[in-house]
Design an enzyme around this catalytic site. Structure first.
Site, PDB file in Angstrom:
ATOM      1  N   ARG A  39       0.931  -1.145  -0.047  1.00 52.87           N
ATOM      2  CA  ARG A  39       0.105   0.019   0.105  1.00 52.87           C
ATOM      3  C   ARG A  39       0.980   1.258   0.142  1.00 52.87           C
ATOM      4  O   ARG A  39       1.731   1.202   0.985  1.00 52.87           O
ATOM      5  CB  ARG A  39      -0.900   0.174   1.384  1.00 52.87           C
ATOM      6  CG  ARG A  39      -1.452   1.268   1.519  1.00 52.87           C
ATOM      7  CD  ARG A  39      -2.541   1.277   2.494  1.00 52.87           C
ATOM      8  NE  ARG A  39      -3.702   0.560   2.054  1.00 52.87           N
ATOM      9  CZ  ARG A  39      -5.080   0.476   2.473  1.00 52.87           C
ATOM     10  NH1 ARG A  39      -5.445   1.286   3.424  1.00 52.87           N
ATOM     11  NH2 ARG A  39      -6.016  -0.119   2.051  1.00 52.87           N
TER      12      ARG A  39
ATOM     13  N   HIS B   1      -7.354   1.046  -6.333  1.00 54.33           N
ATOM     14  CA  HIS B   1      -7.710   0.231  -5.224  1.00 54.33           C
ATOM     15  C   HIS B   1      -8.135  -1.276  -5.656  1.00 54.33           C
ATOM     16  O   HIS B   1      -9.407  -1.640  -5.251  1.00 54.33           O
ATOM     17  CB  HIS B   1      -8.333   0.576  -3.847  1.00 54.33           C
ATOM     18  CG  HIS B   1      -8.374  -0.113  -2.677  1.00 54.33           C
ATOM     19  ND1 HIS B   1      -7.558  -1.030  -2.424  1.00 54.33           N
ATOM     20  CD2 HIS B   1      -8.937   0.448  -1.644  1.00 54.33           C
ATOM     21  CE1 HIS B   1      -7.728  -1.303  -1.275  1.00 54.33           C
ATOM     22  NE2 HIS B   1      -8.566  -0.479  -0.749  1.00 54.33           N
TER      23      HIS B   1
ATOM     24  N   GLN C  15      -9.562  -4.057  -3.611  1.00 59.33           N
ATOM     25  CA  GLN C  15     -11.144  -3.740  -3.009  1.00 59.33           C
ATOM     26  C   GLN C  15     -12.204  -4.015  -3.990  1.00 59.33           C
ATOM     27  O   GLN C  15     -13.368  -4.431  -3.807  1.00 59.33           O
ATOM     28  CB  GLN C  15     -11.152  -2.076  -2.565  1.00 59.33           C
ATOM     29  CG  GLN C  15     -12.381  -1.809  -2.079  1.00 59.33           C
ATOM     30  CD  GLN C  15     -12.787  -2.226  -0.590  1.00 59.33           C
ATOM     31  OE1 GLN C  15     -12.013  -2.247   0.187  1.00 59.33           O
ATOM     32  NE2 GLN C  15     -13.945  -2.946  -0.571  1.00 59.33           N
TER      33      GLN C  15
ATOM     34  N   ASP D   5     -17.384   6.546  -1.639  1.00 64.30           N
ATOM     35  CA  ASP D   5     -16.135   6.526  -0.984  1.00 64.30           C
ATOM     36  C   ASP D   5     -15.795   8.007  -0.091  1.00 64.30           C
ATOM     37  O   ASP D   5     -16.478   8.871  -0.415  1.00 64.30           O
ATOM     38  CB  ASP D   5     -14.861   6.330  -1.837  1.00 64.30           C
ATOM     39  CG  ASP D   5     -13.457   5.950  -0.974  1.00 64.30           C
ATOM     40  OD1 ASP D   5     -13.616   5.779   0.200  1.00 64.30           O
ATOM     41  OD2 ASP D   5     -12.507   6.379  -1.662  1.00 64.30           O
TER      42      ASP D   5
ATOM     43  N   CYS E  23     -16.284   1.078   0.568  1.00 65.52           N
ATOM     44  CA  CYS E  23     -14.966   0.463   0.906  1.00 65.52           C
ATOM     45  C   CYS E  23     -14.525   0.359   2.517  1.00 65.52           C
ATOM     46  O   CYS E  23     -13.828  -0.412   2.690  1.00 65.52           O
ATOM     47  CB  CYS E  23     -13.832   0.738  -0.119  1.00 65.52           C
ATOM     48  SG  CYS E  23     -13.332   2.473   0.238  1.00 65.52           S
TER      49      CYS E  23
ATOM     50  N   ARG F  42     -13.026  -9.087   1.593  1.00 69.42           N
ATOM     51  CA  ARG F  42     -11.644  -8.693   0.892  1.00 69.42           C
ATOM     52  C   ARG F  42     -10.639  -9.701   1.243  1.00 69.42           C
ATOM     53  O   ARG F  42      -9.798 -10.250   0.521  1.00 69.42           O
ATOM     54  CB  ARG F  42     -11.263  -7.603   1.991  1.00 69.42           C
ATOM     55  CG  ARG F  42     -11.937  -6.233   1.672  1.00 69.42           C
ATOM     56  CD  ARG F  42     -11.145  -5.668   0.481  1.00 69.42           C
ATOM     57  NE  ARG F  42      -9.875  -5.465   0.374  1.00 69.42           N
ATOM     58  CZ  ARG F  42      -9.094  -4.349   0.788  1.00 69.42           C
ATOM     59  NH1 ARG F  42      -9.743  -3.583   1.361  1.00 69.42           N
ATOM     60  NH2 ARG F  42      -7.487  -4.592   0.669  1.00 69.42           N
TER      61      ARG F  42
HETATM   62  N1  NVA Z   1      -9.974   6.724  -1.011  1.00 66.50           N
HETATM   63  C1  NVA Z   1      -9.564   6.166   0.200  1.00 66.50           C
HETATM   64  C2  NVA Z   1      -9.823   4.722   0.327  1.00 66.50           C
HETATM   65  C3  NVA Z   1      -9.513   4.090   1.481  1.00 66.50           C
HETATM   66  C4  NVA Z   1      -9.648   2.848   1.761  1.00 66.50           C
HETATM   67  C5  NVA Z   1      -8.219   6.284   0.485  1.00 66.50           C
HETATM   68  O1  NVA Z   1      -7.395   6.442  -0.522  1.00 66.50           O
HETATM   69  O2  NVA Z   1      -7.991   7.071   1.515  1.00 66.50           O
HETATM   70  N1   CP Z   2     -10.994  -0.397   2.517  1.00 69.56           N
HETATM   71  C1   CP Z   2      -9.823  -0.361   3.061  1.00 69.56           C
HETATM   72  O1   CP Z   2      -9.006  -0.483   2.148  1.00 69.56           O
HETATM   73  O2   CP Z   2      -9.553  -0.435   4.307  1.00 69.56           O
HETATM   74  P1   CP Z   2      -8.536  -0.002   5.171  1.00 69.56           P
HETATM   75  O3   CP Z   2      -7.860   1.209   4.732  1.00 69.56           O
HETATM   76  O4   CP Z   2      -8.921  -0.279   6.635  1.00 69.56           O
HETATM   77  O5   CP Z   2      -7.408  -1.216   4.674  1.00 69.56           O
END
Ligand code: NVA
Ligand code: CP
Length: 309
Positions: free
Chosen positions: A101, A128, A131, A224, A264, A292
């Site tokens: 990540r 993502h 997801q 989101d 998500c 997931r």
């Molecule tokens: N768009 C959000 C998704 C979190 C799972 C982010 O990147 O923070």
């Molecule tokens: N949806 C998701 O990726 O959650 P986290 O940021 O908790 O991993």
């Protein structure tokens, strides 16, 4: 050539189906596939915070017979003191896969180019894709099929989730619609890719500034956060712009009468979604979060098998 999963369209339509089929089998029988028996290790790096991704990859890798090695960026040399390319060369000698990540998609591309083990995008600024495998699995569970179903994503059209909805839903042959303010529309090259993929798979793509046009008769409504990780300093201006793009009962009412709601998570009630929706009867967000685990196990098992053959 090693297969990686850096963006949703790294899987073809039939490959995406194979992964989702396997995810359903693994959901019914969690220890069916044990490709990491040894145990082999998978490195899971986090440059951003996480709950679901951290837990689902850790549990999933253990279920597959392996050992998850979870590393926070603050504890490693990656990115700061050591290049991505050097890290990739070291890791491939010790681990069976790399999950990461991070911020820039280019880092993932560099990691993938520099290693023979599969690299999986666990969220970047642009996509993502793990997801989306969970989201598509959830839609399939509810409706039986994906082809011809319509999904409307309302909110920040320029973020990672919007981009992944475009590519993954197009690959699945769905009708994907993005409703977002003019200043937060999806990236043009991703819309173009999604249109091409959708036309091959029998789906379609609509990008609009009108949330109700996006949501009309949709089978799935998704949203989101308006403030993604790394954008915290923009919160005030974003909340002001996205005010009309929240998912509430009024928006759900223009969708199909049996529409489901996806998010998500983490969710911010009172901003991108009202509590009456996310905590109401249309919401499938807890199944989506659980999925997931099943989807990522299937993805890892699939990638390891592809790369072994
Ligand atoms: N768009 C959000 C998704 C979190 C799972 C982010 O990147 O923070
Ligand atoms: N949806 C998701 O990726 O959650 P986290 O940021 O908790 O991993």
């Amino acid at each position: 050539m090693t297969r990686h999963f850096l963006r949703d369209d790294d899987l073809t339509a039939s490959e995406q189906r194979e992964v989702l089929d396997l995810a359903l089998r693994l959901k019914a029988e969690p220890y069916l596939e044990r490709p990491l028996t040894g145990p082999q290790t998978v490195a899971v790096f986090f440059d951003k915070t996480s709950t679901r991704t951290r837990v689902s990859f850790s549990v999933g890798i253990a279920d597959l017979g392996g050992v998850p090695l979870v590393i926070s960026s603050s504890d490693s040399q990656l990115g700061g003191k050591e290049s991505v390319a050097d890290t990739a060369r070291v890791l491939e000698r010790m681990v069976s896969a790399i999950v990461w990540r991070t911020f820039a998609q280019s880092g993932l591309e560099e990691m993938a180019a520099g290693t023979v083990v599969p690299v999986v995008n666990a969220l970047s600024d642009d996509f993502h894709p793990c997801q989306l495998l969970a989201d598509l699995l959830t839609v399939r569970e509810r409706f039986g099929t994906l082809t011809d179903r319509s999904l409307a994503y309302v909110g920040d059209g320029a973020n990672n989730m919007a981009h992944s909805y475009l590519l993954a839903c197009a690959t699945a042959g769905m009708h994907v619609r993005i409703g977002s303010p003019a200043a937060y529309q999806p990236r043009a090259d991703i819309v173009e890719d999604a249109r091409r993929i959708a036309s091959e798979a029998g789906g379609s793509v609509l990008v609009t500034t009108d949330p109700k046009e996006a949501a009309a008769d949709a089978n799935v409504i998704a949203t989101d956060t308006w403030v993604s990780m790394g954008q915290e300093s923009e919160k005030a201006e974003r909340v002001a712009v996205f005010g009309d793009y929240g998912v509430d009962d009024e928006l759900m009412a223009v969708a199909s009468s049996d529409a489901i709601f996806l998010h998500c998570l983490p969710a911010y009630r009172g901003y991108e979604v009202e509590a009456t929706v996310i905590d109401g009867p249309s919401s499938v967000v807890w199944d989506e979060a659980e999925n997931r685990l099943h989807a990522q196990k299937a993805l890892l098992a699939w990638l390891l098998e592809k790369n072994a053959s």
